[in-house]
Design an enzyme around this catalytic site. Structure first.
Site, PDB file in Angstrom:
ATOM      1  N   HIS A  18       0.458  -5.150   4.928  1.00 22.99           N
ATOM      2  CA  HIS A  18      -0.207  -6.040   5.904  1.00 22.99           C
ATOM      3  C   HIS A  18       0.257  -7.484   5.709  1.00 22.99           C
ATOM      4  CE1 HIS A  18      -3.731  -2.975   5.719  1.00 22.99           C
ATOM      5  NE2 HIS A  18      -3.137  -2.800   6.880  1.00 22.99           N
ATOM      6  N   LYS A  42     -15.319   5.328  10.317  1.00 22.94           N
ATOM      7  CA  LYS A  42     -15.085   5.774   8.941  1.00 22.94           C
ATOM      8  C   LYS A  42     -16.020   5.021   7.979  1.00 22.94           C
ATOM      9  CE  LYS A  42     -10.689   4.730   9.716  1.00 22.94           C
ATOM     10  NZ  LYS A  42      -9.318   4.334   9.454  1.00 22.94           N
ATOM     11  N   ARG A  91       5.204   1.839  10.653  1.00 18.66           N
ATOM     12  CA  ARG A  91       5.777   2.305   9.385  1.00 18.66           C
ATOM     13  C   ARG A  91       6.753   3.445   9.589  1.00 18.66           C
ATOM     14  NH1 ARG A  91      -0.082   2.658   6.935  1.00 18.66           N
ATOM     15  NH2 ARG A  91      -0.357   2.934   9.158  1.00 18.66           N
TER      16      ARG A  91
HETATM   17  P1  ADP Z   1      -5.935   0.609  11.680  1.00 20.61           P
HETATM   18  O1  ADP Z   1      -7.106   1.364  11.104  1.00 20.61           O
HETATM   19  O2  ADP Z   1      -6.221  -0.128  12.944  1.00 20.61           O
HETATM   20  O3  ADP Z   1      -4.644   1.377  11.728  1.00 20.61           O
HETATM   21  P2  ADP Z   1      -4.930  -0.690   9.354  1.00 20.61           P
HETATM   22  O4  ADP Z   1      -5.626  -1.722   8.550  1.00 20.61           O
HETATM   23  O5  ADP Z   1      -4.689   0.622   8.700  1.00 20.61           O
HETATM   24  O6  ADP Z   1      -5.768  -0.572  10.664  1.00 20.61           O
HETATM   25  O7  ADP Z   1      -3.564  -1.250   9.884  1.00 20.61           O
HETATM   26  C1  ADP Z   1      -3.484  -2.384  10.702  1.00 20.61           C
HETATM   27  C2  ADP Z   1      -2.071  -2.523  11.214  1.00 20.61           C
HETATM   28  O8  ADP Z   1      -1.197  -2.745  10.107  1.00 20.61           O
HETATM   29  C3  ADP Z   1      -1.511  -1.322  11.949  1.00 20.61           C
HETATM   30  O9  ADP Z   1      -0.665  -1.801  12.972  1.00 20.61           O
HETATM   31  C4  ADP Z   1      -0.688  -0.622  10.902  1.00 20.61           C
HETATM   32  O10 ADP Z   1       0.355   0.137  11.495  1.00 20.61           O
HETATM   33  C5  ADP Z   1      -0.145  -1.803  10.131  1.00 20.61           C
HETATM   34  N1  ADP Z   1       0.201  -1.454   8.774  1.00 20.61           N
HETATM   35  C6  ADP Z   1      -0.550  -0.791   7.872  1.00 20.61           C
HETATM   36  N2  ADP Z   1       0.105  -0.641   6.704  1.00 20.61           N
HETATM   37  C7  ADP Z   1       1.330  -1.209   6.871  1.00 20.61           C
HETATM   38  C8  ADP Z   1       2.491  -1.357   6.058  1.00 20.61           C
HETATM   39  N3  ADP Z   1       2.538  -0.826   4.842  1.00 20.61           N
HETATM   40  N4  ADP Z   1       3.548  -2.013   6.574  1.00 20.61           N
HETATM   41  C9  ADP Z   1       3.494  -2.491   7.826  1.00 20.61           C
HETATM   42  N5  ADP Z   1       2.453  -2.372   8.658  1.00 20.61           N
HETATM   43  C10 ADP Z   1       1.382  -1.740   8.191  1.00 20.61           C
END
Ligand code: ADP
Length: 165
Positions: A18, A42, A91
């Site tokens: 992130h 969740k 990803r």
């Molecule tokens: P959500 O539950 O909305 O998917 P996340 O917190 O899991 O929320 O992810 C928020 C955003 O960050 C999404 O666009 C996800 O694809 C992206 N993201 C999550 N992990 C990574 C990573 N390791 N590298 C790049 N982007 C990521």
């Protein structure tokens, strides 16, 4: 006109993946709002307030980043804060189908807002908040996956919820 972008997500917790997307997209816009989704079905590890506070701490050195939380429709939130763009991270191909569907739905609902995707840096392609939570709950170190402050917060949270085990 100020170009404002929103980076929405659960951020439970914020990971180095992130952080990579935050830094890269902040460099492209006048302002980046990292927006924590509040009404998630969740059961989260951290409350939305805790997630917002952690994000504020780890982004405090990036001057054009703001942290907020929202519930309801993302496109309505975008209108409220005057954002023209949503950024999401990709990803792997497994992310693609859902992200495409969301982006198209949002676009149909609100033509003023566009979604852009940043492909993740290869260093973080494997990384997700759920993997971080699993490793932490099983007693593993998450130092390589999240900022130091977040790692400390995870340690404190698990000490509290697991009674120090
Ligand atoms: P959500 O539950 O909305 O998917 P996340 O917190 O899991 O929320 O992810 C928020 C955003 O960050 C999404 O666009 C996800 O694809 C992206 N993201 C999550 N992990 C990574 C990573 N390791 N590298 C790049 N982007 C990521």
């Amino acid at each position: 006109m100020k170009r404002i972008c929103i980076y929405p997500g659960s951020f439970d917790p914020v990971t180095n993946g992130h952080m990579d997307i935050i830094k890269r997209s902040a460099a492209m816009f006048d302002e980046l709002i990292v927006a924590v989704l509040k009404n998630n079905s969740k059961t989260p590890l951290f409350s939305s307030e805790e997630r917002v506070n952690m994000l504020k701490e780890v982004t405090k050195d990036i001057s054009n980043v703001k942290v907020d939380s929202f519930s309801g429709l993302l496109v309505d939130y975008a209108d409220k804060v005057g954002a023209c763009t949503i950024v999401r991270g990709l990803r792997a191909v497994t992310d693609f189908e859902y992200e495409l569907q969301m982006a198209q739905t949002n676009r149909i609902m609100n033509k003023r807002v566009d979604t852009i995707f940043l492909t993740t840096s290869l260093d973080y392609a494997y990384l997700s908040s759920s993997i971080v939570r699993e490793v932490a709950v099983c007693g593993g170190s998450v130092d390589k996956f999240v900022p130091e402050y977040v790692s400390d917060m995870i340690g404190k949270k698990l000490e509290f919820t697991q009674g120090g085990n």
